[in-house]
Design an enzyme around this catalytic site. Structure first.
Site, PDB file in Angstrom:
ATOM      1  N   ASP A  20      27.986 -32.005  96.886  1.00  0.00           N
ATOM      2  CA  ASP A  20      28.750 -30.954  97.559  1.00  0.00           C
ATOM      3  C   ASP A  20      28.413 -31.010  99.044  1.00  0.00           C
ATOM      4  OD1 ASP A  20      26.301 -29.760  97.867  1.00  0.00           O
ATOM      5  OD2 ASP A  20      26.725 -28.030  96.594  1.00  0.00           O
TER       6      ASP A  20
ATOM      7  N   ASN B 228      25.495 -38.415  92.823  1.00  0.00           N
ATOM      8  CA  ASN B 228      24.333 -38.972  93.522  1.00  0.00           C
ATOM      9  C   ASN B 228      23.128 -38.935  92.589  1.00  0.00           C
ATOM     10  OD1 ASN B 228      22.791 -39.904  95.795  1.00  0.00           O
ATOM     11  ND2 ASN B 228      21.996 -37.823  96.049  1.00  0.00           N
TER      12      ASN B 228
ATOM     13  N   HIS C  74      18.890 -38.556  92.798  1.00  0.00           N
ATOM     14  CA  HIS C  74      17.846 -38.151  93.736  1.00  0.00           C
ATOM     15  C   HIS C  74      16.499 -38.216  93.015  1.00  0.00           C
ATOM     16  CE1 HIS C  74      16.134 -36.050  97.157  1.00  0.00           C
ATOM     17  NE2 HIS C  74      15.454 -35.326  96.287  1.00  0.00           N
TER      18      HIS C  74
ATOM     19  N   GLY D 170      26.172 -29.603 100.800  1.00  0.00           N
ATOM     20  CA  GLY D 170      24.769 -29.468 101.202  1.00  0.00           C
ATOM     21  C   GLY D 170      24.025 -30.775 100.998  1.00  0.00           C
TER      22      GLY D 170
ATOM     23  N   GLY E   9      19.164 -51.646  95.601  1.00  0.00           N
ATOM     24  CA  GLY E   9      20.205 -51.619  94.584  1.00  0.00           C
ATOM     25  C   GLY E   9      19.732 -51.744  93.154  1.00  0.00           C
TER      26      GLY E   9
ATOM     27  N   GLU F 268      15.487 -43.164  86.398  1.00  0.00           N
ATOM     28  CA  GLU F 268      16.787 -43.192  87.098  1.00  0.00           C
ATOM     29  C   GLU F 268      17.718 -44.182  86.422  1.00  0.00           C
ATOM     30  OE1 GLU F 268      16.719 -43.507  91.393  1.00  0.00           O
ATOM     31  OE2 GLU F 268      14.739 -42.619  91.506  1.00  0.00           O
TER      32      GLU F 268
ATOM     33  N   ASN G 258      19.378 -49.239  91.117  1.00  0.00           N
ATOM     34  CA  ASN G 258      20.268 -48.372  90.329  1.00  0.00           C
ATOM     35  C   ASN G 258      21.615 -49.053  90.104  1.00  0.00           C
ATOM     36  OD1 ASN G 258      19.252 -45.553  89.562  1.00  0.00           O
ATOM     37  ND2 ASN G 258      18.430 -45.847  91.637  1.00  0.00           N
TER      38      ASN G 258
HETATM   39  C1  GRF Z   1      16.432 -44.212  94.458  1.00  0.00           C
HETATM   40  O1  GRF Z   1      15.132 -43.706  94.403  1.00  0.00           O
HETATM   41  C2  GRF Z   1      17.430 -43.083  94.430  1.00  0.00           C
HETATM   42  O2  GRF Z   1      16.996 -42.007  93.684  1.00  0.00           O
HETATM   43  C3  GRF Z   1      17.526 -42.712  95.888  1.00  0.00           C
HETATM   44  O3  GRF Z   1      17.455 -43.929  96.579  1.00  0.00           O
HETATM   45  C4  GRF Z   1      16.741 -44.877  95.792  1.00  0.00           C
HETATM   46  C5  GRF Z   1      17.625 -46.077  95.653  1.00  0.00           C
HETATM   47  O4  GRF Z   1      16.964 -47.125  95.014  1.00  0.00           O
HETATM   48  N1  GRF Z   1      18.714 -41.953  96.148  1.00  0.00           N
HETATM   49  P1  GRF Z   1      17.732 -48.445  94.626  1.00  0.00           P
HETATM   50  O5  GRF Z   1      18.359 -49.004  95.883  1.00  0.00           O
HETATM   51  O6  GRF Z   1      18.769 -48.074  93.606  1.00  0.00           O
HETATM   52  O7  GRF Z   1      16.678 -49.340  94.065  1.00  0.00           O
END
Ligand code: GRF
Length: 222
Positions: free
Chosen positions: A146, A112, A114, A148, A17, A179, A19
């Site tokens: 979406d 999302n 990525h 995919g 977590g 991110e 992000n």
């Molecule tokens: C991140 O690298 C994100 O891009 C991917 O999953 C990871 C999540 O990391 N989708 P965190 O749990 O937010 O540290």
């Protein structure tokens, strides 16, 4: 902006977590016109749940293992989101595929992040895939979800160099730093109503075009 007008977010996360934390921090600094109303995880041990609880954010653990099918699991998630009147679903390391009914319930309202420069390296373990491929740059992408896998319209991307001695962990850390900048930024653009999708192109009203370029290894005249 008054509390009432803030965009109601749910963050869905399966892991640590970081992000989620970057969004919590931006909200705390008053830099996002959004409220994290709910954090949902499919994983009872997710660090994201702890981070939310610590901040006083409502959490729901919906363990996919307790459901007979993906549809049933998704229905439970959809119901929880609808009950909380969520306006934007933010996937942040949510390790479940989003089904068609989920997409229909939140059309163009699921985003999302990525850890690669899509459309390169969709799927899992993408930092290692970029290293194995010998790519010289990588980065991260915020996109609408979406039907995919990692294919939806791209909102924003950030680029990082790949170093010759990078490990999966060191590259992942360099990407994560970016991110944590671009995800809150994308949410703020959505909260401000500046984003519109035309065909699959995301138009951002007033979005500054970056003039920065990156060559790696640097060319001699840089
Ligand atoms: C991140 O690298 C994100 O891009 C991917 O999953 C990871 C999540 O990391 N989708 P965190 O749990 O937010 O540290």
């Amino acid at each position: 902006m008054s509390e009432k007008q803030k965009l109601r977010l749910a963050v869905l996360a399966s892991g640590g977590g970081t992000n989620l934390q970057s969004i919590i921090d931006r909200c705390g600094q008053g830099l996002l016109d959004a409220d994290i109303c709910l954090v949902i995880s499919n994983n009872p041990g997710a660090g994201a749940l702890e981070r939310a609880t610590r901040t006083g954010i409502k959490t729901a653990c919906i363990n996919h293992r307790e459901f007979d099918s993906r549809e049933d699991f998704d229905q439970a998630v959809i119901a929880t989101l609808q009950e909380a009147k969520i306006e934007l679903v933010v996937l942040a390391g949510f390790m479940r595929i989003i089904s068609a009914p989920f997409l229909r319930a939140f059309p163009q309202k699921i985003i999302n992040i990525h850890p690669s420069l899509l459309p390169s390296f969709p799927g899992l373990h993408v930092q290692q895939k970029a290293l194995d491929y010998g790519a010289k740059i990588s980065g991260c992408t915020v996109h609408f979800v979406d039907d995919g896998v990692d294919t939806g319209p791209i909102i924003v991307q950030a680029v990082v160099p790949i170093h010759p001695d990078d490990s999966e962990e060191s590259l992942a850390a360099r990407i994560l730093e970016q991110e944590h900048k671009i995800y809150p930024q994308a949410i703020q653009w959505i909260a401000e109503g500046r984003i519109k999708v035309v065909n699959r192109q995301v138009k951002i009203a007033g979005g500054e075009i970056s003039a920065a370029t990156l060559t790696n290894p640097s060319s001699p005249d840089e």
